[in-house]
Design a protein around this motif. Structure first.
Motif, PDB file in Angstrom:
ATOM      1  N   VAL A 236       0.857  -1.189   0.000  1.00  0.00           N
ATOM      2  CA  VAL A 236       0.000   0.000   0.000  1.00  0.00           C
ATOM      3  C   VAL A 236       0.892   1.237   0.000  1.00  0.00           C
ATOM      4  O   VAL A 236       1.912   1.291   0.690  1.00  0.00           O
ATOM      5  CB  VAL A 236      -0.933  -0.010   1.226  1.00  0.00           C
ATOM      6  CG1 VAL A 236      -1.622   1.327   1.403  1.00  0.00           C
ATOM      7  CG2 VAL A 236      -1.959  -1.132   1.076  1.00  0.00           C
ATOM      8  N   ALA A 237       0.515   2.228  -0.813  1.00  0.00           N
ATOM      9  CA  ALA A 237       1.338   3.422  -0.996  1.00  0.00           C
ATOM     10  C   ALA A 237       0.536   4.681  -0.687  1.00  0.00           C
ATOM     11  O   ALA A 237      -0.679   4.636  -0.485  1.00  0.00           O
ATOM     12  CB  ALA A 237       1.845   3.473  -2.437  1.00  0.00           C
ATOM     13  N   ARG A 238       1.244   5.796  -0.641  1.00  0.00           N
ATOM     14  CA  ARG A 238       0.597   7.105  -0.615  1.00  0.00           C
ATOM     15  C   ARG A 238       0.430   7.573  -2.060  1.00  0.00           C
ATOM     16  O   ARG A 238       1.158   7.171  -2.955  1.00  0.00           O
ATOM     17  CB  ARG A 238       1.443   8.121   0.155  1.00  0.00           C
ATOM     18  CG  ARG A 238       1.667   7.777   1.620  1.00  0.00           C
ATOM     19  CD  ARG A 238       2.283   8.971   2.342  1.00  0.00           C
ATOM     20  NE  ARG A 238       3.505   9.407   1.665  1.00  0.00           N
ATOM     21  CZ  ARG A 238       4.727   8.997   1.996  1.00  0.00           C
ATOM     22  NH1 ARG A 238       4.884   8.128   2.990  1.00  0.00           N
ATOM     23  NH2 ARG A 238       5.774   9.428   1.334  1.00  0.00           N
ATOM     24  N   TRP A 239      -0.513   8.460  -2.275  1.00  0.00           N
ATOM     25  CA  TRP A 239      -0.778   8.915  -3.639  1.00  0.00           C
ATOM     26  C   TRP A 239       0.428   9.620  -4.249  1.00  0.00           C
ATOM     27  O   TRP A 239       0.619   9.586  -5.463  1.00  0.00           O
ATOM     28  CB  TRP A 239      -1.990   9.842  -3.671  1.00  0.00           C
ATOM     29  CG  TRP A 239      -3.284   9.099  -3.629  1.00  0.00           C
ATOM     30  CD1 TRP A 239      -4.199   9.071  -2.616  1.00  0.00           C
ATOM     31  CD2 TRP A 239      -3.809   8.244  -4.644  1.00  0.00           C
ATOM     32  NE1 TRP A 239      -5.251   8.248  -2.929  1.00  0.00           N
ATOM     33  CE2 TRP A 239      -5.034   7.735  -4.172  1.00  0.00           C
ATOM     34  CE3 TRP A 239      -3.358   7.848  -5.903  1.00  0.00           C
ATOM     35  CZ2 TRP A 239      -5.821   6.862  -4.919  1.00  0.00           C
ATOM     36  CZ3 TRP A 239      -4.144   6.976  -6.654  1.00  0.00           C
ATOM     37  CH2 TRP A 239      -5.349   6.492  -6.163  1.00  0.00           C
ATOM     38  N   ASP A 240       1.255  10.244  -3.413  1.00  0.00           N
ATOM     39  CA  ASP A 240       2.409  10.964  -3.954  1.00  0.00           C
ATOM     40  C   ASP A 240       3.661  10.088  -4.050  1.00  0.00           C
ATOM     41  O   ASP A 240       4.729  10.572  -4.420  1.00  0.00           O
ATOM     42  CB  ASP A 240       2.707  12.216  -3.128  1.00  0.00           C
ATOM     43  CG  ASP A 240       2.983  11.898  -1.659  1.00  0.00           C
ATOM     44  OD1 ASP A 240       2.789  10.736  -1.256  1.00  0.00           O
ATOM     45  OD2 ASP A 240       3.368  12.820  -0.917  1.00  0.00           O
ATOM     46  N   ASP A 241       3.554   8.794  -3.724  1.00  0.00           N
ATOM     47  CA  ASP A 241       4.686   7.888  -3.869  1.00  0.00           C
ATOM     48  C   ASP A 241       4.962   7.618  -5.348  1.00  0.00           C
ATOM     49  O   ASP A 241       4.030   7.475  -6.156  1.00  0.00           O
ATOM     50  CB  ASP A 241       4.419   6.547  -3.176  1.00  0.00           C
ATOM     51  CG  ASP A 241       4.543   6.630  -1.672  1.00  0.00           C
ATOM     52  OD1 ASP A 241       5.105   7.627  -1.186  1.00  0.00           O
ATOM     53  OD2 ASP A 241       4.077   5.699  -0.990  1.00  0.00           O
ATOM     54  N   GLU A 242       6.237   7.517  -5.693  1.00  0.00           N
ATOM     55  CA  GLU A 242       6.602   7.177  -7.059  1.00  0.00           C
ATOM     56  C   GLU A 242       6.104   5.762  -7.381  1.00  0.00           C
ATOM     57  O   GLU A 242       6.306   4.826  -6.615  1.00  0.00           O
ATOM     58  CB  GLU A 242       8.117   7.230  -7.233  1.00  0.00           C
ATOM     59  CG  GLU A 242       8.577   6.938  -8.650  1.00  0.00           C
ATOM     60  CD  GLU A 242      10.081   7.035  -8.801  1.00  0.00           C
ATOM     61  OE1 GLU A 242      10.583   6.757  -9.898  1.00  0.00           O
ATOM     62  OE2 GLU A 242      10.755   7.378  -7.796  1.00  0.00           O
ATOM     63  N   GLY A 243       5.435   5.635  -8.509  1.00  0.00           N
ATOM     64  CA  GLY A 243       4.935   4.333  -8.932  1.00  0.00           C
ATOM     65  C   GLY A 243       3.600   3.939  -8.328  1.00  0.00           C
ATOM     66  O   GLY A 243       3.102   2.846  -8.604  1.00  0.00           O
ATOM     67  N   ALA A 244       2.987   4.802  -7.519  1.00  0.00           N
ATOM     68  CA  ALA A 244       1.690   4.479  -6.913  1.00  0.00           C
ATOM     69  C   ALA A 244       0.603   4.427  -7.985  1.00  0.00           C
ATOM     70  O   ALA A 244       0.541   5.285  -8.865  1.00  0.00           O
ATOM     71  CB  ALA A 244       1.331   5.528  -5.867  1.00  0.00           C
ATOM     72  N   ARG A 245      -0.242   3.396  -7.908  1.00  0.00           N
ATOM     73  CA  ARG A 245      -1.313   3.222  -8.892  1.00  0.00           C
ATOM     74  C   ARG A 245      -2.633   2.997  -8.172  1.00  0.00           C
ATOM     75  O   ARG A 245      -2.702   2.299  -7.150  1.00  0.00           O
ATOM     76  CB  ARG A 245      -1.012   2.036  -9.811  1.00  0.00           C
ATOM     77  CG  ARG A 245       0.335   2.126 -10.519  1.00  0.00           C
ATOM     78  CD  ARG A 245       0.560   0.946 -11.420  1.00  0.00           C
ATOM     79  NE  ARG A 245      -0.290   0.994 -12.608  1.00  0.00           N
ATOM     80  CZ  ARG A 245      -0.406   0.001 -13.480  1.00  0.00           C
ATOM     81  NH1 ARG A 245       0.243  -1.145 -13.262  1.00  0.00           N
ATOM     82  NH2 ARG A 245      -1.185   0.109 -14.538  1.00  0.00           N
ATOM     83  N   GLU A 246      -3.674   3.585  -8.706  1.00  0.00           N
ATOM     84  CA  GLU A 246      -5.003   3.460  -8.112  1.00  0.00           C
ATOM     85  C   GLU A 246      -5.402   1.990  -8.005  1.00  0.00           C
ATOM     86  O   GLU A 246      -5.180   1.191  -8.913  1.00  0.00           O
ATOM     87  CB  GLU A 246      -6.020   4.196  -8.987  1.00  0.00           C
ATOM     88  CG  GLU A 246      -7.452   4.103  -8.471  1.00  0.00           C
ATOM     89  CD  GLU A 246      -8.457   4.725  -9.418  1.00  0.00           C
ATOM     90  OE1 GLU A 246      -9.423   5.347  -8.942  1.00  0.00           O
ATOM     91  OE2 GLU A 246      -8.283   4.577 -10.646  1.00  0.00           O
ATOM     92  N   ALA A 247      -6.008   1.624  -6.868  1.00  0.00           N
ATOM     93  CA  ALA A 247      -6.477   0.255  -6.661  1.00  0.00           C
ATOM     94  C   ALA A 247      -7.745   0.291  -5.817  1.00  0.00           C
ATOM     95  O   ALA A 247      -7.752   0.867  -4.731  1.00  0.00           O
ATOM     96  CB  ALA A 247      -5.405  -0.588  -5.977  1.00  0.00           C
ATOM     97  N   ILE A 248      -8.820  -0.305  -6.328  1.00  0.00           N
ATOM     98  CA  ILE A 248     -10.118  -0.274  -5.647  1.00  0.00           C
ATOM     99  C   ILE A 248     -10.691  -1.687  -5.572  1.00  0.00           C
ATOM    100  O   ILE A 248     -10.855  -2.352  -6.603  1.00  0.00           O
ATOM    101  CB  ILE A 248     -11.112   0.646  -6.380  1.00  0.00           C
ATOM    102  CG1 ILE A 248     -10.538   2.061  -6.508  1.00  0.00           C
ATOM    103  CG2 ILE A 248     -12.446   0.674  -5.649  1.00  0.00           C
ATOM    104  CD1 ILE A 248     -11.385   2.979  -7.379  1.00  0.00           C
ATOM    105  N   THR A 249     -10.977  -2.137  -4.361  1.00  0.00           N
ATOM    106  CA  THR A 249     -11.556  -3.455  -4.119  1.00  0.00           C
ATOM    107  C   THR A 249     -12.832  -3.311  -3.307  1.00  0.00           C
ATOM    108  O   THR A 249     -12.820  -2.707  -2.232  1.00  0.00           O
ATOM    109  CB  THR A 249     -10.581  -4.359  -3.337  1.00  0.00           C
ATOM    110  OG1 THR A 249      -9.335  -4.443  -4.033  1.00  0.00           O
ATOM    111  CG2 THR A 249     -11.160  -5.750  -3.146  1.00  0.00           C
TER     112      THR A 249
END
Length: 336
Positions: A204-217
């Motif tokens: 799990v990442a922060r939105w401003d992390d490099e390489g972060a991608r939206e994920a919805i479950t």
């Protein structure tokens, strides 16, 4: 071997064939492989390329070996049984068993779903995915079972890709997780990225992390297990959960469920062992604990896949029951 290596042939090497001597230095490479490398120009002697593997050493030579980059082998057709749910000229839908790798990669160059499809489809697979992943629009982890669709034509591949990008695909998974999600129905919307220090894992990442991608479950609990034998009255030791995906990131369900405190049973990467909170006081509890201990893959099954046929426009929907090991797990838990 992939890096450049430098050697000096001392006086003890005088009179020895260069391929025989070099094989001893490059163990465990075979002499056949070393000979091919020499003939291919991968070796220089005293600064000059040398392509004769039978040449005799004089002693005192400086030998440099620079092997060519290793090329991934092109996947070959293999006669591996497939459980085909639907097939036409454009695509094929199948029920992938747990344990089957989807496409060739390091450590799994053969015995994959792609190898099986190349045999089954006689080479008629979309080339958009490249040599190693022909026709692959989406994938399931090796130890996840369930419904997959593969493109046989470029037109179908492009159309399916557009459906996935638009999140216009119905995907429902069954999972057995530790504990009981609260609330029992909800949505996990947390971006994911590769885990620091281990590219094989997601985190799990922060939105401003490099390489972060939206994920919805989206999830909902279908059944709870073990409340009558839990150490804390009313607690549930495991649950059967349905997860529906809006996005399809690597390990998405596994990481999301683990992050909220309910990792999947059997998950060797993100999970935990045993059944926390269960009192092993009788035969059903002992059997459940033994079944969980022997379940060595994530308890995850892609149960439903629905989409509009990208060429004909037909509405397609496929649903499969979990395999035997998954059913044995839920049966053992249901007896608690």
């Amino acid at each position: 071997m992939s890096e450049t290596r430098t050697f000096e042939a001392d006086e003890t090497a005088r009179g020895e064939r260069v391929d025989r001597w070099l094989t001893a230095q490059l163990a465990p490479l075979t002499r056949t492989r070393v000979k091919a490398m020499i003939e291919g120009g991968a070796m220089s002697v005293n600064g000059a390329v040398h392509t004769d593997p039978s040449a005799k050493l004089k002693g005192g030579e400086a030998i440099v070996v620079t092997p060519p980059p290793v090329e991934d082998p092109e996947p070959q057709p293999e006669d591996i049984a497939l459980d085909v749910l639907f097939e036409d000229a454009h695509l094929i839908v199948l029920d992938k068993p747990a344990g089957l790798v989807v496409h060739p990669a390091a450590g799994n160059w053969t015995g994959t779903l792609v190898n099986a499809l190349l045999h089954h489809c006689a080479g008629s697979l979309s080339g958009i995915g490249g040599v190693a992943r022909p026709g692959i629009v989406h994938r399931l982890d090796k130890d996840t079972s369930g419904v997959m669709v593969v493109a046989k034509t470029d037109e179908a591949h492009q159309g399916l890709t557009q459906l996935w990008q638009a999140h216009d695909v119905e995907r429902a998974y069954l999972a057995v997780c530790h504990g009981s999600p609260r609330p029992s129905v909800g949505t996990i919307e947390l971006p994911l990225r590769r885990a620091a220090g281990d590219k094989r894992k997601q985190a799990v990442a922060r939105w401003d992390d490099e390489g972060a991608r939206e994920a919805i479950t989206h999830f909902r609990r279908l059944e709870g297990y073990g409340a009558g034998r839990a150490k804390l009255p009313g607690e549930t030791v495991a649950s059967l959960v349905e997860c529906r995906l809006e996005t399809g990131r690597t390990h998405q369900i596994r990481v999301h469920m683990a992050h909220v405190g309910h990792p999947l049973v059997g998950d060797q990467t993100y999970g935990r062992s045993g059944l926390a909170g269960l009192r092993p006081e009788d035969e059903p509890a002992e059997r459940a604990l033994k079944t969980v201990a022997g379940f060595k893959r994530q308890a995850l099954h892609a149960a439903v896949l629905g989409f509009e046929h990208p060429v004909t426009g037909e509405d397609l929907r496929f649903e499969t029951a979990p395999p035997g090991d998954f059913r044995a797990l839920t049966e053992a838990l249901s007896a608690l």
